[in-house]
Structures are given as structure tokens and as C-alpha cells.
Design an enzyme around this catalytic site. Structure first.
Site, PDB file in Angstrom:
ATOM      1  N   SER A  59       0.828  -1.226   0.069  1.00  0.00           N
ATOM      2  CA  SER A  59       0.102  -0.086   0.031  1.00  0.00           C
ATOM      3  C   SER A  59       0.847   1.179  -0.104  1.00  0.00           C
ATOM      4  O   SER A  59       1.867   1.422   0.728  1.00  0.00           O
ATOM      5  CB  SER A  59      -0.971  -0.066   1.136  1.00  0.00           C
ATOM      6  OG  SER A  59      -1.497   1.200   1.447  1.00  0.00           O
ATOM      7  N   TYR A 104      -0.789  -1.036  11.025  1.00  0.00           N
ATOM      8  CA  TYR A 104      -1.049  -1.622   9.732  1.00  0.00           C
ATOM      9  C   TYR A 104       0.365  -1.091   8.903  1.00  0.00           C
ATOM     10  O   TYR A 104       0.871  -1.824   8.055  1.00  0.00           O
ATOM     11  CB  TYR A 104      -2.518  -1.155   9.133  1.00  0.00           C
ATOM     12  CG  TYR A 104      -2.252  -1.702   7.588  1.00  0.00           C
ATOM     13  CD1 TYR A 104      -2.633  -2.976   7.253  1.00  0.00           C
ATOM     14  CD2 TYR A 104      -2.371  -0.740   6.656  1.00  0.00           C
ATOM     15  CE1 TYR A 104      -2.730  -3.180   5.910  1.00  0.00           C
ATOM     16  CE2 TYR A 104      -2.564  -1.095   5.322  1.00  0.00           C
ATOM     17  CZ  TYR A 104      -2.657  -2.231   4.821  1.00  0.00           C
ATOM     18  OH  TYR A 104      -2.773  -2.783   3.785  1.00  0.00           O
TER      19      TYR A 104
END
Length: 245
Positions: free
Chosen positions: A140, A163
Site C-alpha cells: 500500500s 498496519y
């Protein structure tokens, strides 16, 4: 016929990536923690006209599950051309750096980082038998250290300590893996599908699963003149895709 194994592929981006590879003539193994969900995904794809697909029970946080998956796939093929490490968890919200418990970091790392390592090591023998092996670690742009340090970046305020730490660590593993395989036919990249609306983000994303799946599949199918050891986000960089670490 080339073969691909996609972790966490019973829904969302993983499912769409499987569809994209099937459309390009691949045999696809769909990894799913719940085998019933995996079989349901297979049936959906078969109804769409695809046949070369098989569900595999897989929990990337469980080495025994991975070993069983390796045995099952080994019964069906001697070669794996593509490994897509797509399975991941977000760790829930909020994720404040001062308040998130260490246990949350450990749980997310166990899937997003250690799961990638376990899978890569377990399937390396099959991948090495491919003439053009590909490893795509789904990442990401939101875990870019450079971008998250830039107050002008559009998502600068979207911090998620747990995350982003897990994916940044996975990116570092990708760099090291690509380096170790630099003199081989392997292409190893960390690829961001974009901010895609899925269950993973409660459908808050602005992109579609079709767009995300296409981006992942593209780097699973790159030719020998394609990149390796790169961090790719075509949402961030529409020209080359290359993204700052």
C-alpha cells in the site's frame, strides 16, 4: 499453462486478481482461510466460464496450514509460476502509536509480514522450477515512509501505526528478497492496488476491485524486461508506477 497461487483470494482484490489471471490463461489456486468461502469463490468463477481453478485451505499465520497447502498444490503441479501474497489484516481502528497494544502489532505482523515470509520460503522450490517466476507482495502506498513524512501528501493525516508498520516491514523484506534473487529469472515487487473499496476498508475506497486486480495481475505477468525490487503504485505514479519507499 502457467500456474498462480493467490493468498486471501476468496473475495475482494484477491478474487478479482484471480479472475484477471484466469482471463489470461493461468491455472489459479485460490487460498482461503475458510475452505467453504474458497469453494464458493471457485463456483462463482466457474459460473463465469472459468475452469482452471482450485480452492486451497490456507491460513498464512499457521505454518502447519501452509505446509498442508504446499503438499496439496504439489500433488497437482511441479511448477509454480506466480505467488501473490495478498492475504492481510488491517488490525482494526484506531491505531494510535502511543496507545495500540503490542499484541495488536504482533497479530498484524504475524499475517502481513511473517505470513509473506512463510509463504515465500515454503513455495520457493516450486517457483524456482518456473522459467519466469514472479512474486507480488501486495502492499500500500499508505506505508511509504517518504509519503507519510510529507505534510503535503493527500493522505498525510491518515495514520495507522499498526498496519503501516507491518506493510513497511514487508516492503523491506521485498527489497532483500529481490536482491537475493537478482541473478535469476525472478521478478519480485511490492505492488499497491490503490485505495480500492473493499471489506478491508469498509468500502471507503475510491477505486474499484477491477482496477486493483488489474494492477496486481499486471506485475504477476511482467516480462523479463520488467522491474524487480520496486515499490509500485500506479495510483500514486500513473507513468511508471514507481513509488518512494
Amino acid at each position: 499453462m502457467k500456474t498462480a497461487f493467490i493468498t486471501g483470494a476468496n473475495k475482494g482484490i484477491g478474487f478479482e486478481t484471480a479472475k484477471q489471471l484466469l482471463e489470461n490463461g493461468y491455472f489459479v489456486f485460490i487460498g482461503s482461510r475458510n475452505i467453504d468461502n474458497g469453494e464458493s469463490a471457485v463456483q462463482q468463477l466457474k459460473k463465469a466460464g472459468f475452469e482452471n481453478i482450485h480452492a486451497i485451505r490456507l491460513d498464512v499465520s499457521d505454518i502447519t496450514s501452509i505446509e498442508e497447502a504446499r503438499k496439496e498444490i504439489g500433488k497437482q503441479t511441479d511448477i509454480l509460476d506466480v505467488l501473490i501474497n495478498n492475504a492481510g489484516i488491517n488490525g482494526g481502528m484506531p491505531q494510535a502509536a502511543l496507545e495500540a497494544p503490542v499484541e495488536s502489532f504482533q497479530k498484524v505482523m504475524d499475517t502481513n509480514l511473517y505470513g509473506v515470509i512463510r509463504m515465500t520460503q515454503a513455495f520457493m522450490d516450486l517457483l524456482k522450477k518456473s522459467e519466469q517466476p514472479r512474486i507480488v507482495n501486495v502492499s500500500s502506498s499508505g506505508c511509504s515512509l517518504t509519503l507519510h513524512s510529507d505534510p503535503e501528501w493527500i493522505y498525510y493525516s491518515h495514520k495507522a501505526a499498526v498496519y503501516t508498520a507491518s506493510k513497511a516491514a514487508m516492503n523491506m523484506y521485498t527489497i532483500n528478497l529481490a536482491y537475493e534473487l537478482r541473478d535469476t529469472a525472478f521478478k519480485v515487487n511490492a505492488v499497491c492496488p490503490g485505495f480500492v473499496a473493499t471489506d478491508f476498508n469498509n468500502h471507503r475506497g475510491t477505486g474499484t476491485v477491477e482496477e486493483g486486480g488489474q494492477r496486481i495481475a499486471k506485475y504477476a505477468m511482467i516480462t523479463q524486461d520488467g522491474p524487480t525490487g520496486k515499490f509500485i503504485s500506479e495510483e500514486y505514479n500513473s507513468e511508471t508506477g514507481e513509488t518512494p519507499w
